[in-house]
Write a protein that holds these residues in place. Sequence first.
Motif, PDB file in Angstrom:
ATOM      1  N   GLY A 125       0.805  -1.213   0.000  1.00 53.75           N
ATOM      2  CA  GLY A 125       0.000   0.000   0.000  1.00 53.75           C
ATOM      3  C   GLY A 125       0.835   1.259   0.000  1.00 53.75           C
ATOM      4  O   GLY A 125       2.066   1.228   0.118  1.00 53.75           O
ATOM      5  N   GLY A 126       0.136   2.391  -0.094  1.00 56.06           N
ATOM      6  CA  GLY A 126       0.795   3.687  -0.185  1.00 56.06           C
ATOM      7  C   GLY A 126       1.136   4.309   1.151  1.00 56.06           C
ATOM      8  O   GLY A 126       1.555   5.462   1.205  1.00 56.06           O
ATOM      9  N   GLY A 127       0.920   3.573   2.254  1.00 57.34           N
ATOM     10  CA  GLY A 127       1.261   4.108   3.562  1.00 57.34           C
ATOM     11  C   GLY A 127       0.323   5.200   4.026  1.00 57.34           C
ATOM     12  O   GLY A 127       0.740   6.144   4.705  1.00 57.34           O
ATOM     13  N   ALA A 128      -0.956   5.094   3.656  1.00 54.08           N
ATOM     14  CA  ALA A 128      -1.921   6.124   4.024  1.00 54.08           C
ATOM     15  C   ALA A 128      -3.217   5.463   4.487  1.00 54.08           C
ATOM     16  O   ALA A 128      -3.728   4.565   3.823  1.00 54.08           O
ATOM     17  CB  ALA A 128      -2.207   7.046   2.844  1.00 54.08           C
ATOM     18  N   TYR A 129      -3.749   5.912   5.605  1.00 58.49           N
ATOM     19  CA  TYR A 129      -5.015   5.386   6.133  1.00 58.49           C
ATOM     20  C   TYR A 129      -6.133   5.560   5.124  1.00 58.49           C
ATOM     21  O   TYR A 129      -7.027   4.704   5.014  1.00 58.49           O
ATOM     22  CB  TYR A 129      -5.335   6.114   7.435  1.00 58.49           C
ATOM     23  CG  TYR A 129      -6.683   5.814   8.019  1.00 58.49           C
ATOM     24  CD1 TYR A 129      -6.949   4.576   8.622  1.00 58.49           C
ATOM     25  CD2 TYR A 129      -7.703   6.763   8.015  1.00 58.49           C
ATOM     26  CE1 TYR A 129      -8.183   4.301   9.185  1.00 58.49           C
ATOM     27  CE2 TYR A 129      -8.938   6.501   8.575  1.00 58.49           C
ATOM     28  CZ  TYR A 129      -9.179   5.268   9.157  1.00 58.49           C
ATOM     29  OH  TYR A 129     -10.413   5.003   9.716  1.00 58.49           O
ATOM     30  N   ILE A 130      -6.096   6.643   4.367  1.00 56.34           N
ATOM     31  CA  ILE A 130      -7.153   6.927   3.413  1.00 56.34           C
ATOM     32  C   ILE A 130      -7.256   5.829   2.355  1.00 56.34           C
ATOM     33  O   ILE A 130      -8.313   5.618   1.755  1.00 56.34           O
ATOM     34  CB  ILE A 130      -6.933   8.307   2.743  1.00 56.34           C
ATOM     35  CG1 ILE A 130      -8.196   8.784   2.010  1.00 56.34           C
ATOM     36  CG2 ILE A 130      -5.750   8.266   1.788  1.00 56.34           C
ATOM     37  CD1 ILE A 130      -9.330   9.101   2.929  1.00 56.34           C
ATOM     38  N   CYS A 131      -6.167   5.096   2.121  1.00 50.88           N
ATOM     39  CA  CYS A 131      -6.192   4.031   1.119  1.00 50.88           C
ATOM     40  C   CYS A 131      -6.978   2.815   1.587  1.00 50.88           C
ATOM     41  O   CYS A 131      -7.160   1.863   0.822  1.00 50.88           O
ATOM     42  CB  CYS A 131      -4.769   3.628   0.721  1.00 50.88           C
ATOM     43  SG  CYS A 131      -3.921   4.894  -0.253  1.00 50.88           S
TER      44      CYS A 131
END
Length: 451
Positions: A165-171
């Motif tokens: 993943g992109g390292g973001a909670y939003i993902c």
Amino acid sequence: MGRKLLLEHINEPGINTFDVYRQKGGYRAVEKALKTMSPDDVVEEVKKSGLRGRGGAGFPTGMKWGFLAKPEGVPRYLVCNGDESEPGTFKDRFLMTHIPHALVEGMIVSSYALGANTSYIYVRGEMMPQIRILEKAIAEAKAAGFLGNNILGSGYNLEIYVQPGGGAYICGEETALLESLEGKRGNPRIKPPFPAIAGLYGCPTVVNNVESIASVVPIVNDGGEEYAKIGIERSTGTKLISASGNINKPGVYEIELGVSVEEFIYSDEYCGGIANGKRLKALVAGGSSVPILPANLITKTAAGNARLMTYESLADGGFQTGTMLGSGGFIVYDEDQCIVRNTWNFARFYHHESCGQCSPCREGTGWMEKVLHKIELGHGTMEDIDLLWDIQRKIEGNTICPLGDAAAWPVAAAIRHFRDEFEWHVLNPQESQTRNYGLAHYADPLAPVVQ
């Protein structure tokens, strides 16, 4: 002892390997589905089971599958959401670490049901050990003939890929996940169209949580009707709970939905009671995004009924007197915990993780963090408490994705149930500045499961 469907063999040495998982009945669901069932048969069993999404929303999984568009000549995709990022929630990480083949088997059966020939497991980028574990499990399954071309001579082809993943909670929001999977910035999309119509690469896509997909295995093995006999009302089956905070036995537990909240907290089978003999003060039942409940509403609803670990019972009374089962991030607070400080800690997280696409969330989460910090440090005023209430009210329901709601709900509930504690900080500035409050302690996400 409640029935275990996903963690039945958790303490079996080597259960993370293909050979041991297979010896314990693994991949029977793949054989049954591909040899004796049509894709529509599998979908129907999932509908009969009453399985609801285990990532937080609780939407019926079979119904979600039924929405998938099936245009001719257009590929379909299954994407597993392993971007577990919510504070207090670590059950998917546990499952991927210790029983990776349960997820791989669930991916194969679910992909077959949906007509997907390419599927992805999107895992939070910081979880590199789990990514490596899943890649090994996929390689083992492929070597044994359960992935690739013409699986088990059925004519069905499938490849599964693991994507960091992109390292973001939003993902963790499904459309932001799809944007990230396509190599773009992980901003949520405006819906409609929904992923079932135009998802990954503009094609029909189903996005399901790790636990949801793993749960398809026992549903196919035992039948949807048998699965539906477990649990109560529309909360069927079992649920993994990440238990942490001020309890004697933090860890990951599999419960039959319908266990009372009181039993889950105090039973030796589960949390083992409040640590150090202290009193229960409050509870976050479903991860940091759900409303906090004070002690008087934890064991019983406002109507006097026993509060159960189900979607319906926890939500009884709406947000005035209830909360949500959510992602199963069960955080217990004892009498010494400061609600203001813990709420500020959550607000810091949501401010940091906002993608910034919507101004109510981008600006509002930052202001909530600042005002909460001001009150916590003893510099707040009574007007600041009202300002906090006004900010959260203007965030909720005014953003593209649910992150704004997730940031607003904990603040609203904290003020609703613990306003006196906010006022104490205002009226006792000196003591507020010097008192050594502690944040609730979180369990090691990879600690051995407690049975």
